[in-house]
Design a protein around this motif. Structure first.
Motif, mmCIF file in Angstrom:
data_model
loop_
_atom_site.group_PDB
_atom_site.id
_atom_site.type_symbol
_atom_site.label_atom_id
_atom_site.label_comp_id
_atom_site.label_asym_id
_atom_site.label_seq_id
_atom_site.Cartn_x
_atom_site.Cartn_y
_atom_site.Cartn_z
ATOM 1 N N TYR A 145 27.820 12.195 6.065
ATOM 2 C CA TYR A 145 28.669 13.353 5.821
ATOM 3 C C TYR A 145 27.871 14.624 6.042
ATOM 4 C CZ TYR A 145 31.488 9.819 3.506
ATOM 5 O OH TYR A 145 32.222 8.700 3.235
ATOM 6 N N GLY A 146 28.576 15.704 6.276
ATOM 7 C CA GLY A 146 27.938 17.005 6.416
ATOM 8 C C GLY A 146 28.302 17.898 5.244
ATOM 9 N N THR A 147 27.306 18.604 4.727
ATOM 10 C CA THR A 147 27.580 19.611 3.710
ATOM 11 C C THR A 147 27.156 20.948 4.277
ATOM 12 O OG1 THR A 147 25.395 19.481 2.669
ATOM 13 C CG2 THR A 147 27.094 17.989 1.842
ATOM 14 N N GLY A 148 27.477 21.998 3.609
ATOM 15 C CA GLY A 148 27.132 23.334 4.085
ATOM 16 C C GLY A 148 28.337 24.236 3.941
ATOM 17 N N ILE A 153 32.547 18.303 1.544
ATOM 18 C CA ILE A 153 31.960 17.548 0.443
ATOM 19 C C ILE A 153 31.591 18.530 -0.663
ATOM 20 C CG2 ILE A 153 30.014 16.116 -0.279
ATOM 21 C CD1 ILE A 153 30.014 14.944 2.524
ATOM 22 N N LEU A 154 32.138 18.303 -1.813
ATOM 23 C CA LEU A 154 31.897 19.214 -2.922
ATOM 24 C C LEU A 154 30.744 18.749 -3.808
ATOM 25 C CD1 LEU A 154 35.602 19.962 -3.855
ATOM 26 C CD2 LEU A 154 34.066 21.304 -2.435
ATOM 27 N N TYR A 155 30.448 17.468 -3.801
ATOM 28 C CA TYR A 155 29.339 16.956 -4.601
ATOM 29 C C TYR A 155 28.832 15.666 -3.985
ATOM 30 C CZ TYR A 155 26.704 14.609 -8.206
ATOM 31 O OH TYR A 155 25.712 13.956 -8.875
ATOM 32 N N ALA A 156 27.533 15.498 -4.026
ATOM 33 C CA ALA A 156 26.905 14.235 -3.627
ATOM 34 C C ALA A 156 25.569 14.143 -4.350
ATOM 35 C CB ALA A 156 26.695 14.190 -2.116
ATOM 36 N N LYS A 157 25.181 12.932 -4.694
ATOM 37 C CA LYS A 157 23.899 12.731 -5.367
ATOM 38 C C LYS A 157 22.771 13.034 -4.386
ATOM 39 C CE LYS A 157 25.442 9.273 -8.667
ATOM 40 N NZ LYS A 157 25.292 7.901 -9.142
ATOM 41 N N ASP A 158 21.699 13.605 -4.911
ATOM 42 C CA ASP A 158 20.549 13.971 -4.084
ATOM 43 C C ASP A 158 19.949 12.768 -3.362
ATOM 44 O OD1 ASP A 158 20.796 16.629 -4.741
ATOM 45 O OD2 ASP A 158 19.285 16.568 -6.326
#
Length: 196
Positions: A145-148, A153-158
């Motif tokens: 997935y892409g974040t930025g 994506i509003l949340y994902a574990k590190d």
């Protein structure tokens, strides 16, 4: 009776959660902070530096014309005061035309820089996407997935963040080959996979 129904519902919920975990456990998942990726990718930095330098060079040339215009405008102001309103109206049109031309030139310069840098960045983004696709296949990811800024994506574990790993890989590939991917090669590989 109510406790039995509640217990059965709870049991079904737990069982369905276990099944979802098993299904989702089959696919390796990760995400990339796309903003950070582009900030730290060497080729993106090179493109940014190239257009910053080009903008500064074009700006210097335009600044010289603007200074000359400002000097001429100050002279015109002094002459208008000395020669009167009739003289100012007669000679002011040429100065206004020059001012308008400088404005158009500045706008054209900005549009040219945006168009050129935009085209290069679009090509870079496409090559990064193709690279990530190939990277995901090689590393066995089911989803990346892409974040930025524009991601959903509003949340994902590190622990699922592979941004640094991909930044390192694309910078090494760029340093080694001078480009990230050969799009033709990826398209050929995609066609081979479709045939299988």
């Amino acid at each position: 009776m109510k406790k039995t129904i509640l217990f059965i519902a709870l049991a079904l919920t737990i069982i369905s959660c276990d099944k979802k975990t098993e299904v989702s456990g089959e696919e390796k998942t990760a995400y990339i902070d796309t903003s950070k990726l582009l900030d730290e990718y060497t080729q993106a930095k090179d493109i940014e530096a190239k257009y910053k330098a080009k903008s500064e060079q074009m700006g210097k040339e335009l600044d010289l014309e603007i200074k000359n215009f400002q000097s001429d405008a100050a002279n015109f102001q002094r002459n208008a005061q000395a020669n009167g309103q009739a003289w100012a109206q007669q000679n002011g049109a040429a100065l206004q035309k020059r001012e308008q031309e400088l404005t158009y030139k500045q706008q054209a310069m900005m549009q040219q820089l945006q168009r050129e840098s935009g085209a290069e960045m679009d090509t870079l983004v496409k090559s990064v996407k193709l690279y990530i696709k190939e990277y995901g296949k090689q590393k066995g990811y089911g989803y990346i997935y892409g974040t930025g800024e524009s991601a959903t994506i509003l949340y994902a574990k590190d622990k699922y963040d592979i941004t640094e790993e991909v930044v390192t890989a694309i910078n090494e590939k760029f340093k080694k080959d001078g480009r990230l991917v050969a799009p033709e090669a990826l398209k050929t590989d995609d066609k081979k996979e479709e045939k299988k």
